[in-house]
Design a protein around this motif. Structure first.
Motif, short mmCIF file in Angstrom:
data_model
loop_
_atom_site.label_atom_id
_atom_site.label_comp_id
_atom_site.label_asym_id
_atom_site.label_seq_id
_atom_site.Cartn_x
_atom_site.Cartn_y
_atom_site.Cartn_z
N PRO A 27 0.84 -1.21 0.00
CA PRO A 27 0.00 0.00 0.00
C PRO A 27 0.87 1.26 0.00
CG PRO A 27 -0.76 -1.57 1.66
CD PRO A 27 0.55 -2.09 1.12
N GLU A 32 0.55 4.33 0.79
CA GLU A 32 0.50 5.21 1.96
C GLU A 32 1.25 4.62 3.16
OE1 GLU A 32 -3.02 2.48 2.24
OE2 GLU A 32 -2.05 3.61 0.63
N ARG A 33 1.63 3.36 3.06
CA ARG A 33 2.36 2.70 4.15
C ARG A 33 3.76 2.26 3.73
NH1 ARG A 33 -1.18 -0.09 8.21
NH2 ARG A 33 -3.15 1.00 8.07
N ASN A 34 4.11 2.52 2.50
CA ASN A 34 5.39 2.04 1.97
C ASN A 34 6.45 3.13 2.11
OD1 ASN A 34 7.26 0.41 0.79
ND2 ASN A 34 6.50 0.67 -1.29
N PHE A 35 7.09 3.15 3.27
CA PHE A 35 8.13 4.15 3.57
C PHE A 35 9.52 3.69 3.14
CE2 PHE A 35 5.09 4.58 7.22
CZ PHE A 35 4.50 5.75 6.79
N GLY A 93 9.07 5.31 11.40
CA GLY A 93 8.37 4.95 10.15
C GLY A 93 9.42 4.81 9.08
N ASN A 111 2.53 -5.93 2.66
CA ASN A 111 2.14 -6.06 4.05
C ASN A 111 1.04 -5.05 4.33
OD1 ASN A 111 2.12 -7.13 6.61
ND2 ASN A 111 4.16 -6.39 7.18
N LYS A 112 0.33 -5.29 5.44
CA LYS A 112 -0.70 -4.35 5.91
C LYS A 112 -1.87 -4.24 4.93
CE LYS A 112 2.53 -1.78 8.71
NZ LYS A 112 3.82 -1.95 8.73
#
Length: 169
Positions: free
Chosen positions: A30, A32-35, A157, A121-122
């Motif tokens: 995702p 928005e979660r892939n830092f 993060g 993930n997530k």
């Protein structure tokens, strides 16, 4: 010293392997979660204030040949998908560092290494299962190469890159 953000140690992959895994991560993780870029984590929480960690990595990397990694399967991690990696050499190297750094390790970092590279993930279990099916459909085992250690600082993060310790070629 405990107030400093912890360090994370990963295995650097050859450019070809990194590109393969990172492309999949950009496709399936995702946004928005892939830092982070694709990575193989060796240690999740090392103390930033211990100079011996950097010294040990520099010394070990100078003696270490590049590591052959067998990418053997695409596996479910519940709410995501990862590629399972096998390398007896990498497991032995990790164990050697665990022994050297025993006094600083968290319970997670005291566990036996399960080498893997997460590409999703997530997400919901249903989405993860769909991704697993797609990736398993075209999967063929292949070899990747570990070329050195990367040391990072955890920034809540995202991670900040600190230093690369290349292996002998």
């Amino acid at each position: 010293m405990d107030s400093l953000p912890p360090l994370i140690l990963t295995l650097r992959l050859s450019e070809e392997a990194f590109t393969f895994f990172n492309t999949l991560r950009q496709t399936y993780f995702p946004p928005e979660r892939n830092f982070l870029s694709a990575h193989l984590t060796l240690f999740h929480h090392l103390p930033a204030g211990e100079s011996r960690i950097v010294e040990d990595l520099a010394e070990l990397a100078q003696q270490q040949q590049q590591i052959r990694l067998q990418t053997v399967a695409v596996v479910s991690i519940g709410k995501g998908v990862a590629y399972k990696i096998e390398s007896a050499h990498l497991v032995r190297l990790h164990k050697e560092l665990q022994i050297k750094w025993q006094q600083w390790l968290t319970p997670q970092d005291k566990q036996k290494l399960w080498p893997h590279i997460t590409v999703q993930n997530k997400v919901s279990p249903a989405v993860a299962q769909q991704t697993l099916s797609v990736l398993m459909n075209s999967f063929q085992p292949f070899e990747a190469i570990g070329t050195g250690f990367d040391l990072w600082r955890y920034d809540g993060g995202p991670w900040s890159f600190l230093q690369y310790f290349p292996f002998k070629t």
